[in-house]
Design an enzyme around this catalytic site. Structure first.
Site, PDB file in Angstrom:
ATOM      1  N   LYS A 182      -0.743  -8.248   9.396  1.00  0.00           N
ATOM      2  CA  LYS A 182      -0.467  -9.595   8.889  1.00  0.00           C
ATOM      3  C   LYS A 182       0.419  -9.515   7.651  1.00  0.00           C
ATOM      4  O   LYS A 182       0.023  -8.960   6.627  1.00  0.00           O
ATOM      5  CB  LYS A 182      -1.750 -10.321   8.494  1.00  0.00           C
ATOM      6  CG  LYS A 182      -1.461 -11.776   8.097  1.00  0.00           C
ATOM      7  CD  LYS A 182      -2.642 -12.461   7.458  1.00  0.00           C
ATOM      8  CE  LYS A 182      -2.580 -12.443   5.951  1.00  0.00           C
ATOM      9  NZ  LYS A 182      -1.439 -13.191   5.375  1.00  0.00           N
ATOM     10  N   GLU A 256      -4.708  -0.468  -1.621  1.00  0.00           N
ATOM     11  CA  GLU A 256      -3.671  -0.298  -2.650  1.00  0.00           C
ATOM     12  C   GLU A 256      -3.652  -1.590  -3.441  1.00  0.00           C
ATOM     13  O   GLU A 256      -3.212  -2.626  -2.942  1.00  0.00           O
ATOM     14  CB  GLU A 256      -2.296  -0.068  -1.997  1.00  0.00           C
ATOM     15  CG  GLU A 256      -2.203   1.193  -1.145  1.00  0.00           C
ATOM     16  CD  GLU A 256      -1.968   2.449  -1.975  1.00  0.00           C
ATOM     17  OE1 GLU A 256      -1.967   2.366  -3.213  1.00  0.00           O
ATOM     18  OE2 GLU A 256      -1.800   3.512  -1.365  1.00  0.00           O
ATOM     19  N   CYS A 290       3.475  -3.634  -8.175  1.00  0.00           N
ATOM     20  CA  CYS A 290       2.127  -3.209  -8.564  1.00  0.00           C
ATOM     21  C   CYS A 290       2.172  -2.130  -9.625  1.00  0.00           C
ATOM     22  O   CYS A 290       1.313  -2.067 -10.494  1.00  0.00           O
ATOM     23  CB  CYS A 290       1.388  -2.710  -7.338  1.00  0.00           C
ATOM     24  SG  CYS A 290       2.358  -1.520  -6.408  1.00  0.00           S
ATOM     25  N   GLU A 387      -2.909  -8.061 -15.003  1.00  0.00           N
ATOM     26  CA  GLU A 387      -1.640  -7.911 -14.317  1.00  0.00           C
ATOM     27  C   GLU A 387      -0.948  -9.274 -14.307  1.00  0.00           C
ATOM     28  O   GLU A 387      -1.521 -10.263 -13.870  1.00  0.00           O
ATOM     29  CB  GLU A 387      -1.933  -7.466 -12.880  1.00  0.00           C
ATOM     30  CG  GLU A 387      -0.710  -7.092 -12.118  1.00  0.00           C
ATOM     31  CD  GLU A 387      -1.047  -6.605 -10.719  1.00  0.00           C
ATOM     32  OE1 GLU A 387      -1.947  -7.162 -10.084  1.00  0.00           O
ATOM     33  OE2 GLU A 387      -0.390  -5.655 -10.278  1.00  0.00           O
TER      34      GLU A 387
HETATM   35  P1  NAP Z   1      -3.350 -11.044  -2.332  1.00  0.00           P
HETATM   36  O1  NAP Z   1      -3.521 -12.446  -2.700  1.00  0.00           O
HETATM   37  O2  NAP Z   1      -4.485 -10.121  -2.446  1.00  0.00           O
HETATM   38  O3  NAP Z   1      -2.773 -11.047  -0.850  1.00  0.00           O
HETATM   39  C1  NAP Z   1      -2.462  -9.871  -0.150  1.00  0.00           C
HETATM   40  C2  NAP Z   1      -2.603 -10.146   1.332  1.00  0.00           C
HETATM   41  O4  NAP Z   1      -3.964 -10.400   1.670  1.00  0.00           O
HETATM   42  C3  NAP Z   1      -1.835 -11.358   1.825  1.00  0.00           C
HETATM   43  O5  NAP Z   1      -1.344 -11.105   3.112  1.00  0.00           O
HETATM   44  C4  NAP Z   1      -2.917 -12.416   1.830  1.00  0.00           C
HETATM   45  O6  NAP Z   1      -2.618 -13.528   2.632  1.00  0.00           O
HETATM   46  C5  NAP Z   1      -4.100 -11.642   2.342  1.00  0.00           C
HETATM   47  N1  NAP Z   1      -5.414 -12.179   2.024  1.00  0.00           N
HETATM   48  C6  NAP Z   1      -5.768 -13.116   1.106  1.00  0.00           C
HETATM   49  N2  NAP Z   1      -7.100 -13.282   1.095  1.00  0.00           N
HETATM   50  C7  NAP Z   1      -7.626 -12.438   2.022  1.00  0.00           C
HETATM   51  C8  NAP Z   1      -8.958 -12.137   2.470  1.00  0.00           C
HETATM   52  N3  NAP Z   1     -10.021 -12.714   1.940  1.00  0.00           N
HETATM   53  N4  NAP Z   1      -9.112 -11.201   3.429  1.00  0.00           N
HETATM   54  C9  NAP Z   1      -8.045 -10.555   3.948  1.00  0.00           C
HETATM   55  N5  NAP Z   1      -6.768 -10.805   3.575  1.00  0.00           N
HETATM   56  C10 NAP Z   1      -6.559 -11.732   2.611  1.00  0.00           C
HETATM   57  O7  NAP Z   1      -2.206 -10.362  -3.187  1.00  0.00           O
HETATM   58  P2  NAP Z   1      -0.792 -10.975  -3.553  1.00  0.00           P
HETATM   59  O8  NAP Z   1      -0.981 -11.837  -4.750  1.00  0.00           O
HETATM   60  O9  NAP Z   1      -0.137 -11.534  -2.360  1.00  0.00           O
HETATM   61  O10 NAP Z   1       0.010  -9.641  -3.931  1.00  0.00           O
HETATM   62  C11 NAP Z   1       0.126  -9.179  -5.195  1.00  0.00           C
HETATM   63  C12 NAP Z   1      -0.881  -8.062  -5.478  1.00  0.00           C
HETATM   64  O11 NAP Z   1      -0.626  -6.934  -4.642  1.00  0.00           O
HETATM   65  C13 NAP Z   1      -0.778  -7.558  -6.877  1.00  0.00           C
HETATM   66  O12 NAP Z   1      -2.049  -7.436  -7.447  1.00  0.00           O
HETATM   67  C14 NAP Z   1      -0.139  -6.184  -6.713  1.00  0.00           C
HETATM   68  O13 NAP Z   1      -0.426  -5.286  -7.747  1.00  0.00           O
HETATM   69  C15 NAP Z   1      -0.664  -5.741  -5.408  1.00  0.00           C
HETATM   70  N6  NAP Z   1       0.178  -4.690  -4.834  1.00  0.00           N
HETATM   71  C16 NAP Z   1      -0.305  -3.401  -4.797  1.00  0.00           C
HETATM   72  C17 NAP Z   1       0.466  -2.379  -4.274  1.00  0.00           C
HETATM   73  C18 NAP Z   1      -0.053  -0.964  -4.244  1.00  0.00           C
HETATM   74  O14 NAP Z   1       0.507  -0.153  -3.509  1.00  0.00           O
HETATM   75  N7  NAP Z   1      -1.089  -0.630  -5.000  1.00  0.00           N
HETATM   76  C19 NAP Z   1       1.733  -2.667  -3.750  1.00  0.00           C
HETATM   77  C20 NAP Z   1       2.197  -3.970  -3.794  1.00  0.00           C
HETATM   78  C21 NAP Z   1       1.398  -4.975  -4.330  1.00  0.00           C
HETATM   79  P3  NAP Z   1      -1.718 -14.706   1.989  1.00  0.00           P
HETATM   80  O15 NAP Z   1      -0.356 -14.199   1.942  1.00  0.00           O
HETATM   81  O16 NAP Z   1      -1.810 -15.834   2.870  1.00  0.00           O
HETATM   82  O17 NAP Z   1      -2.304 -14.990   0.641  1.00  0.00           O
END
Ligand code: NAP
Ligand code: MG
Length: 483
Positions: A182, A256, A290, A387
């Protein structure tokens, strides 16, 4: 003084991409309409609606998992590694051939500058598929066994839509798993173009399934009983919810999550290079990274000098149209993310830090935030702890290497760090004491498929990339054998 010359924009043509008015789900090798509702994806630089995208329901997710299971049992797990590699090489080559199309589409849907999607994201995506294609027939030499897990459910964020897809799909397929992925709600289009590339590569139906949707679709994937492996990249908050959801099941999980990296500048560092590294660390991809170097730790003796040079450099950053080849900083990915960045910045001011933003004209439409730096930040400030995931840098100072280490490690995260110094011995001693998955020395934000990436503490667990990236997609040798 007036400008001596007028700025001439150099926009990349968008004629190379064909954005359809609506998109369905990619299940079992075909695009289907889906049974659920749909949502809109917009261009964050203009707020233009790009397309209507199907939102996968629980039933759709179930169908995708069934397709993945069938493909796993009947085709993919039976195929030799050398045969699987041929598909991965083919996908990698098509990504290169269609690189311009992918880069333009990524910039339109995500808001990132074309020079980054063209020169960073897409080349690393292709490199990732080439790299893991090479492992597919050599798993026995990797040391993690050779038995795939089965069906991998993968959920990714919006900051590097195609790159995160590659990090997830390439190692999974190389090891013989099939996937249901997804993409994020705000950036589904390049994943759907990737689905077309799977068709073009004649990948057997069901090996890759792409289901678009929001958090509920993600939840349906990770909690599906027939998913053997959950791979998630995203926020720490959702990561914790996923860890709770799969606890007690025999699903294998890699997470991650977020970060709050320290970029540490010592007084013997070449300061102009360090300033470039600071800029790259926090303003690359609008700071939606991230591992962004969002906390600058600068040695007190050079702090004034570094700040003066940094502000001078920040004033030259070109913020605007992501498709303009000269743009350095593009659009913030969504209105929600912009609101979060604004809120935390206001809290920074209220807590007493001093805010400075680069003097730049922001476009009237779309989501924008000027490159910003906070000085006078203390470790207790929320802008130093949380963050921000945007183009906002917090600056702290230190006097001794030990103080730098202590401040750098004083965070719930542990994803990355940067060290700028002329002394090789100091690089080594700092790298040993910094509690971070990646430590860059005299550079920042460098990614390569051969290098493992991942975090400590609240930044998650498991590694992606390199030989280590295979481990999360294979059955442990100790318990090996079929289930
Ligand atoms: P997020 O809100 O956690 O969303 C990530 C993904 O999870 C999206 O596809 C989201 O769908 C989905 N999602 C939301 N709630 C969920 C649930 N309860 N169960 C399963 N999936 C769910 O994160 P974001 O704000 O989009 O991304 C930014 C974050 O990613 C930052 O904290 C960043 O540090 C982290 N990041 C980490 C890495 C690494 O390698 N460590 C790399 C890149 C980014 P929707 O799109 O519909 O919300
Ligand atoms: Mg979008």
């Amino acid at each position: 003084m007036s400008n001596v010359f007028e700025y001439a924009p150099a926009p990349e043509s968008r004629a190379v991409v064909d954005i359809k008015p609506s998109y369905g789900l990619f299940i079992n090798g075909e695009f289907t309409d889906g049974r659920g509702t749909s949502f809109k994806t917009v261009n964050p630089a203009t707020e233009e609606v790009l397309a209507e995208v199907a939102e996968a329901s629980d039933t759709d997710v179930d169908e995708a998992v069934k397709a993945a299971r069938r493909a796993y049992t009947r085709v993919w797990s039976r195929m030799s590694g050398a045969e699987r590699a041929k598909y991965l090489y083919r996908i990698a080559r098509i990504i290169q051939e269609r690189g311009r199309e992918l880069a333009v589409l990524e910039s339109i849907d995500n808001g990132k500058p074309i020079k980054e999607s063209r020169d960073v994201d897409v080349p690393i995506v292709a490199a990732h598929f080439f790299y893991y294609a090479g492992w597919a027939d050599k798993l026995k030499y990797a040391g993690y066994g050779e038995t795939p897990l089965g069906v991998a459910g993968q959920v990714i964020p919006w900051n590097f839509p195609l790159l995160m897809l590659a990090w997830k799909i390439a190692p999974a397929l190389a090891c013989g798993n099939t996937v249901v992925l997804k993409p994020a709600e705000t950036t589904p289009l390049t994943a759907l173009l990737f689905a077309e590339i799977c068709q073009q590569a004649d990948l057997p139906p069901g090996v890759v399934n792409i289901v678009t949707g929001a958090g509920d679709t993600g939840r349906a994937i990770v909690s599906h009983p027939d998913v053997d492996k959950v791979a998630f990249t995203g926020s720490t908050e959702v990561g914790k919810a996923i860890a709770r959801a799969v606890a007690g099941s025999d699903k294998k999980v890699t997470l991650e999550l977020g970060g709050k990296a320290a970029n540490i500048v010592f007084d013997d560092a070449p300061l102009d290079q360090a300033v470039e590294g600071i800029v790259n660390g926090i303003f690359f991809n609008q700071g939606h990274v991230c591992c962004a170097g969002s906390r600058l730790l600068v040695q007190e003796s050079v702090a004034d000098e570094v700040m003066a040079r940094l502000k001078r450099r920040m004033a030259t950053l070109r913020v605007g149209d992501p498709l303009d080849k000269n743009t350095d900083v593009g659009a913030i990915n969504s209105a929600e993310q912009l609101a979060k960045i604004r809120e935390l910045s206001e809290i920074g001011e209220a807590e007493g830090a001093e805010r400075w933003s680069a003097p730049c004209e922001l476009p009237a439409n779309g989501y924008w935030f000027a490159p910003t730096v906070f000085t006078g930040v203390s470790q207790a400030h929320r802008i130093a702890r949380e963050e921000i995931f945007g183009p906002v840098l917090s600056v702290l100072t230190f006097r001794t290497p030990s103080e730098a280490v202590e401040k750098a490690n004083n965070t719930p995260f542990g994803l990355s760090a940067g060290v700028w110094t002329d002394k090789g011995s100091r690089i080594l001693s700092m790298a040993n004491r910094l509690r971070a998955g990646v430590v860059w020395a005299n550079t920042f934000n460098k990614f390569d498929p051969t290098s493992p990436f991942g975090g400590y503490k609240e930044s998650g667990y498991g590694r992606e990339g390199g030989r280590h990236g295979l481990e999360g997609y294979l059955k442990p040798i100790t318990t090996g054998g079929d289930r």
